[in-house]
Design an enzyme around this catalytic site. Sequence first.
Site, PDB file in Angstrom:
ATOM      1  N   ARG A   1     -61.810  84.479  74.724  1.00 13.80           N
ATOM      2  CA  ARG A   1     -61.381  83.740  73.373  1.00 13.80           C
ATOM      3  C   ARG A   1     -60.166  84.188  72.770  1.00 13.80           C
ATOM      4  NH1 ARG A   1     -66.957  83.936  73.867  1.00 13.80           N
ATOM      5  NH2 ARG A   1     -68.089  82.034  74.297  1.00 13.80           N
TER       6      ARG A   1
ATOM      7  N   LYS B   1     -69.205  85.790  70.870  1.00 10.60           N
ATOM      8  CA  LYS B   1     -70.243  85.000  69.656  1.00 10.60           C
ATOM      9  C   LYS B   1     -71.667  85.588  69.601  1.00 10.60           C
ATOM     10  CE  LYS B   1     -68.064  80.402  70.427  1.00 10.60           C
ATOM     11  NZ  LYS B   1     -68.193  79.159  70.543  1.00 10.60           N
TER      12      LYS B   1
ATOM     13  N   HIS C   1     -56.973  78.247  74.033  1.00  6.41           N
ATOM     14  CA  HIS C   1     -58.342  77.550  74.932  1.00  6.41           C
ATOM     15  C   HIS C   1     -57.772  76.789  76.232  1.00  6.41           C
ATOM     16  CE1 HIS C   1     -62.398  77.925  73.931  1.00  6.41           C
ATOM     17  NE2 HIS C   1     -62.838  76.807  74.365  1.00  6.41           N
TER      18      HIS C   1
ATOM     19  N   ARG D   1     -58.121  79.748  78.682  1.00  2.00           N
ATOM     20  CA  ARG D   1     -59.300  79.901  79.049  1.00  2.00           C
ATOM     21  C   ARG D   1     -59.809  79.065  80.009  1.00  2.00           C
ATOM     22  NH1 ARG D   1     -64.016  82.546  77.192  1.00  2.00           N
ATOM     23  NH2 ARG D   1     -65.852  81.121  76.894  1.00  2.00           N
TER      24      ARG D   1
ATOM     25  N   HIS E   1     -70.444  82.665  78.052  1.00  2.00           N
ATOM     26  CA  HIS E   1     -71.393  81.458  77.866  1.00  2.00           C
ATOM     27  C   HIS E   1     -72.753  81.754  77.613  1.00  2.00           C
ATOM     28  CE1 HIS E   1     -67.912  78.576  79.693  1.00  2.00           C
ATOM     29  NE2 HIS E   1     -67.764  78.944  78.150  1.00  2.00           N
TER      30      HIS E   1
ATOM     31  N   TYR F   1     -66.740  73.231  84.038  1.00  2.00           N
ATOM     32  CA  TYR F   1     -65.309  73.594  84.971  1.00  2.00           C
ATOM     33  C   TYR F   1     -65.570  72.980  86.322  1.00  2.00           C
ATOM     34  CZ  TYR F   1     -64.468  76.216  80.754  1.00  2.00           C
ATOM     35  OH  TYR F   1     -64.060  76.359  79.471  1.00  2.00           O
TER      36      TYR F   1
END
Length: 311
Positions: A163, A187, A257, A260, A283, A292
């Site tokens: 990110r 995150k 993004h 990404r 994730h 994806y």
Amino acid sequence: MSGGEPRPDSVDPLTVPLAAFLRYLALERSRSEHTVRAYESDLRAMLGSAAEDGAVDLSGIDLRMLRRWLGRQSEAGLSRSTLARRSAAARSFLGWAAREGYIDADPSIRLAAPKRQQHLPEVLHQDQAERLVHTAADAALAGDPVAVRNMAVLELLYATGIRVGELVGLDVDEIDLERRTLRVLGKGNKQRTVPFGVPAADALVRWLGARAALLNADSGSALFLGKRGGRLGQRQARDVVDSALRELGDTSARGPHALRHTAATHLLDGGADLRSVQELLGHASLATTQLYTHVSVERLRASYLAAHPRA
């Protein structure tokens, strides 16, 4: 606001609990300053709407008021994804308020919001990605440190799928050129190790050599620096990527993004398993990564329709 602290105007019974909730998000849940600001904005809007409907404290908020708040926003033309986000913010806040004893019962338990639209992310084809990094490499040949930095930014984003916030947060000592890996803080303050390839390693070596030209007292240990020597900001990094994507001329993809998404899709196209891609991207849920796989199927279908004589 800094570190998740609310603005000092939280003085009435409706907004006093908000201050405590924002501290909870920042300190106990380790949410980023950007995330805390987004919660504050959404929840102030919800509390303002409830006040207009007659609520004087949290216990006066009921399901009808919450539904009216979302309905007004829907009539104003807000997207389903925005409504879903704001509904989630209200449920999180009111659920916390019930647990902490600010209210006896959570009025948002039956609050429903439109499901988010699942847009397939736009990705670059492999030849476009190659042109993107080659164009940046050509621009860096003259040795301008900013151009060399931009080349390294693009190479690393495409090579790793990290990110933009993770990219600009990197420090020099988090890069292992010998093993070709980097450590990123994702995150929820979760750290992971991400590999990268030879082209990205070469670009980083060039940038580390050019970095000295931008160093000053504000640089610290930041890997990527802005023109004035401070840590490169997310907005600056987005501008770098947007400019490079616009120069391609044959894609509407924009922002970090997109790289990404591109990295994830190209990994799956090349045979990487879903769990590995999940780990690389950081994730929490495999369901997020599975998006994806749909991108790859759509690309396969488009190629089939374009190439097969009986498609």
